[in-house]
Scaffold this active site. Structure first.
Site, PDB file in Angstrom:
ATOM      1  N   CYS A   3       0.733  -1.406   0.149  1.00  0.00           N
ATOM      2  CA  CYS A   3      -0.191  -0.276  -0.145  1.00  0.00           C
ATOM      3  C   CYS A   3       0.773   1.265  -0.151  1.00  0.00           C
ATOM      4  O   CYS A   3       1.859   1.422   0.927  1.00  0.00           O
ATOM      5  CB  CYS A   3      -0.719  -0.028   1.029  1.00  0.00           C
ATOM      6  SG  CYS A   3      -1.787   1.380   1.424  1.00  0.00           S
ATOM      7  N   CYS A  11      -1.022   6.814   6.472  1.00  0.00           N
ATOM      8  CA  CYS A  11      -2.116   5.839   6.946  1.00  0.00           C
ATOM      9  C   CYS A  11      -1.344   4.327   7.556  1.00  0.00           C
ATOM     10  O   CYS A  11      -0.611   3.853   6.689  1.00  0.00           O
ATOM     11  CB  CYS A  11      -3.229   5.448   6.057  1.00  0.00           C
ATOM     12  SG  CYS A  11      -4.388   4.378   7.086  1.00  0.00           S
ATOM     13  N   CYS A  14      -3.832  -0.134   8.655  1.00  0.00           N
ATOM     14  CA  CYS A  14      -3.547  -1.729   8.461  1.00  0.00           C
ATOM     15  C   CYS A  14      -2.027  -1.939   9.252  1.00  0.00           C
ATOM     16  O   CYS A  14      -1.055  -2.168   8.417  1.00  0.00           O
ATOM     17  CB  CYS A  14      -3.456  -1.980   6.904  1.00  0.00           C
ATOM     18  SG  CYS A  14      -5.390  -1.920   6.285  1.00  0.00           S
ATOM     19  N   CYS A  87      -7.504   3.513  -1.218  1.00  0.00           N
ATOM     20  CA  CYS A  87      -7.297   2.521  -0.361  1.00  0.00           C
ATOM     21  C   CYS A  87      -7.651   1.212  -0.652  1.00  0.00           C
ATOM     22  O   CYS A  87      -8.727   0.973  -1.324  1.00  0.00           O
ATOM     23  CB  CYS A  87      -8.202   2.834   0.905  1.00  0.00           C
ATOM     24  SG  CYS A  87      -8.140   1.576   2.078  1.00  0.00           S
ATOM     25  N   GLN A 211     -21.603  -7.066   9.113  1.00  0.00           N
ATOM     26  CA  GLN A 211     -20.218  -7.324   8.889  1.00  0.00           C
ATOM     27  C   GLN A 211     -19.616  -6.564   7.807  1.00  0.00           C
ATOM     28  O   GLN A 211     -20.020  -6.494   6.548  1.00  0.00           O
ATOM     29  CB  GLN A 211     -20.016  -8.708   8.903  1.00  0.00           C
ATOM     30  CG  GLN A 211     -20.263  -9.484   9.821  1.00  0.00           C
ATOM     31  CD  GLN A 211     -19.635  -9.368  11.233  1.00  0.00           C
ATOM     32  OE1 GLN A 211     -18.648  -8.729  11.082  1.00  0.00           O
ATOM     33  NE2 GLN A 211     -20.053 -10.205  12.210  1.00  0.00           N
ATOM     34  N   TYR A 240     -28.055 -10.548  20.679  1.00  0.00           N
ATOM     35  CA  TYR A 240     -27.322  -9.561  19.837  1.00  0.00           C
ATOM     36  C   TYR A 240     -27.408  -9.843  18.119  1.00  0.00           C
ATOM     37  O   TYR A 240     -26.283  -9.876  17.595  1.00  0.00           O
ATOM     38  CB  TYR A 240     -25.768  -9.514  20.180  1.00  0.00           C
ATOM     39  CG  TYR A 240     -25.455  -9.503  21.696  1.00  0.00           C
ATOM     40  CD1 TYR A 240     -25.337  -8.477  22.404  1.00  0.00           C
ATOM     41  CD2 TYR A 240     -25.321 -10.675  22.322  1.00  0.00           C
ATOM     42  CE1 TYR A 240     -25.152  -8.203  23.572  1.00  0.00           C
ATOM     43  CE2 TYR A 240     -24.917 -10.712  23.647  1.00  0.00           C
ATOM     44  CZ  TYR A 240     -24.772  -9.654  24.419  1.00  0.00           C
ATOM     45  OH  TYR A 240     -24.477  -9.759  25.742  1.00  0.00           O
ATOM     46  N   CYS A 333     -15.612 -11.074  18.055  1.00  0.00           N
ATOM     47  CA  CYS A 333     -14.554 -10.434  17.300  1.00  0.00           C
ATOM     48  C   CYS A 333     -13.418 -10.245  18.115  1.00  0.00           C
ATOM     49  O   CYS A 333     -12.611  -9.452  17.932  1.00  0.00           O
ATOM     50  CB  CYS A 333     -15.355  -9.198  16.797  1.00  0.00           C
ATOM     51  SG  CYS A 333     -15.884  -8.027  18.026  1.00  0.00           S
TER      52      CYS A 333
END
Length: 374
Positions: A3, A11, A14, A87, A211, A240, A333
């Site tokens: 990237c 940035c 990631c 991106c 998601q 949830y 998660c």
């Protein structure tokens, strides 16, 4: 994946960028297995992988710069806009829209919010793409001052982006790190974005969670459906539940199923999906998962939980431990909070587990475990 933004230091979101994808997945698998190492009977299924790039179906773009030269991306340490339109983790269908959205900011005279000066109107653009290629666009604004101009020029934007199906303005007047406010102004006739996952039609409203990796979400729901079908419970809860992904995948003709979610928008979406699918034995209600469980007259045979990062907490974990529920499908998660919750439910032993790489290029991942009462 390489990237240019990461390499230039523009940035660093990631954090695993530049590491081989095989190493990323192996590291996540090792991290999760180490956290759950004390449960020795746990069978690990092969991890579910993702495309390395172009996997995100949702882009949350901070709007910086000026009206004439808007920047769509993030803010630097000084609160100035950093443009990230190229991106590589965003789906190509999203990236293709950013030039038109930047031009629309100029056309409609939407002044980007200047964080240090606390001036301006437009804070974020949130763009979501469905599996069929339709788009939902949300303008996050400080006030309704700009809404009239957005309405005026919206036909031109929709001509430029014909896949745009749902558009809204979210009003977030406060100067704090909160993505959105409580008020949503719908600007199109269509209210929901259809998210077809596997053979299930889900409906997404502007303020509902979904998601961000559709391909891995499909694998997640399919794995849950496989486990539930094997156990064949007569009754189940989806706590949830969000827009109903797990519940609608795990529904059966003779199975009583209840979904609970705090977001009324998400519940409305889930109920619409159930109605369209003719699932008369599936119902959804808005409420707190723990309060619902504690107030229930009886427990179901199986419970699906998909909590936020903090986990289900001691209240719900304690109820599950003492409830008599035979099986739990826990989708997490955050494996750290998962391990903490499992320790609070010693009678429910994890039998199978699977890591799903929902978030390539980062240290985050999803893990799902099947628990069985000992």
């Amino acid at each position: 994946m390489q990237c240019s933004y990461f390499d230039a230091g523009s940035c660093r979101s990631c954090t695993l960028m530049g590491q081989s994808y095989a190493e990323q997945v192996a590291g996540k698998q090792e991290h999760c297995r180490a956290l759950l190492a004390e449960w020795r009977g746990l069978e690990w299924l092969p991890p579910v992988t993702s495309p390395e790039s172009g996997f995100r179906n949702k882009a949350k773009m901070v709007v910086g710069g000026t009206v004439d030269r808007p920047a769509l991306g993030i803010l630097d340490e000084q609160g100035r806009g950093v443009d990230l339109r190229e991106c590589g983790v965003s789906a190509p269908g999203l990236t293709a829209c950013f030039p038109a959205l930047a031009a629309f900011v100029t056309l409609a005279g939407l002044v980007p919010y200047d964080v240090p000066a606390r001036r301006g109107e437009l804070k974020h653009l949130i763009l979501t793409e469905s599996p069929d290629g339709e788009l939902m666009l949300r303008f996050v604004l400080r006030s309704t001052e700009s809404v009239v101009r957005i309405r005026k020029h919206l036909p031109a934007l929709r001509e430029e982006l014909p896949r745009l199906a749902v558009v809204s303005a979210n009003i977030q007047p406060e100067h704090k790190a909160v993505l959105e406010g409580d008020r949503e102004v719908l600007l199109t006739e269509q209210e929901t974005l259809r998210m077809r996952v596997n053979d299930v039609d889900l409906h997404l409203r502007p303020r509902s969670f979904f998601q961000t990796n559709t391909a891995v979400a499909a694998a997640l729901y399919e794995q849950a459906r496989e486990w539930v079908a094997e156990l064949s419970p007569a009754s189940a809860w989806d706590l949830y539940c969000g827009v109903g992904g797990f519940a609608l995948h795990c529904a059966g003709p003779s199975r009583e199923l209840v979904g609970i979610e705090t977001s009324e928008e998400a519940v409305a979406s889930a109920a619409l999906s159930a109605q369209q699918a003719g699932l008369s034995r599936v119902r959804f209600a808005a409420g707190d998962a723990t309060a619902f469980a504690l107030g229930a007259d009886r427990a179901p045979e199986l419970v699906v939980v998909n909590p936020p990062r903090r986990g289900i907490g001691p209240g719900l974990a304690g109820w599950l431990e003492s409830s008599g529920v035979e099986h739990v499908v826990y989708s997490s998660c955050n494996a750290v909070s998962l391990a903490r919750d499992l320790a609070a439910m010693p009678s429910l032993r994890p039998r199978r587990g699977r890591v799903l790489d929902m978030f390539p290029q980062t240290r985050h991942y999803e893990v799902m475990v099947l628990l069985e009462r000992a």
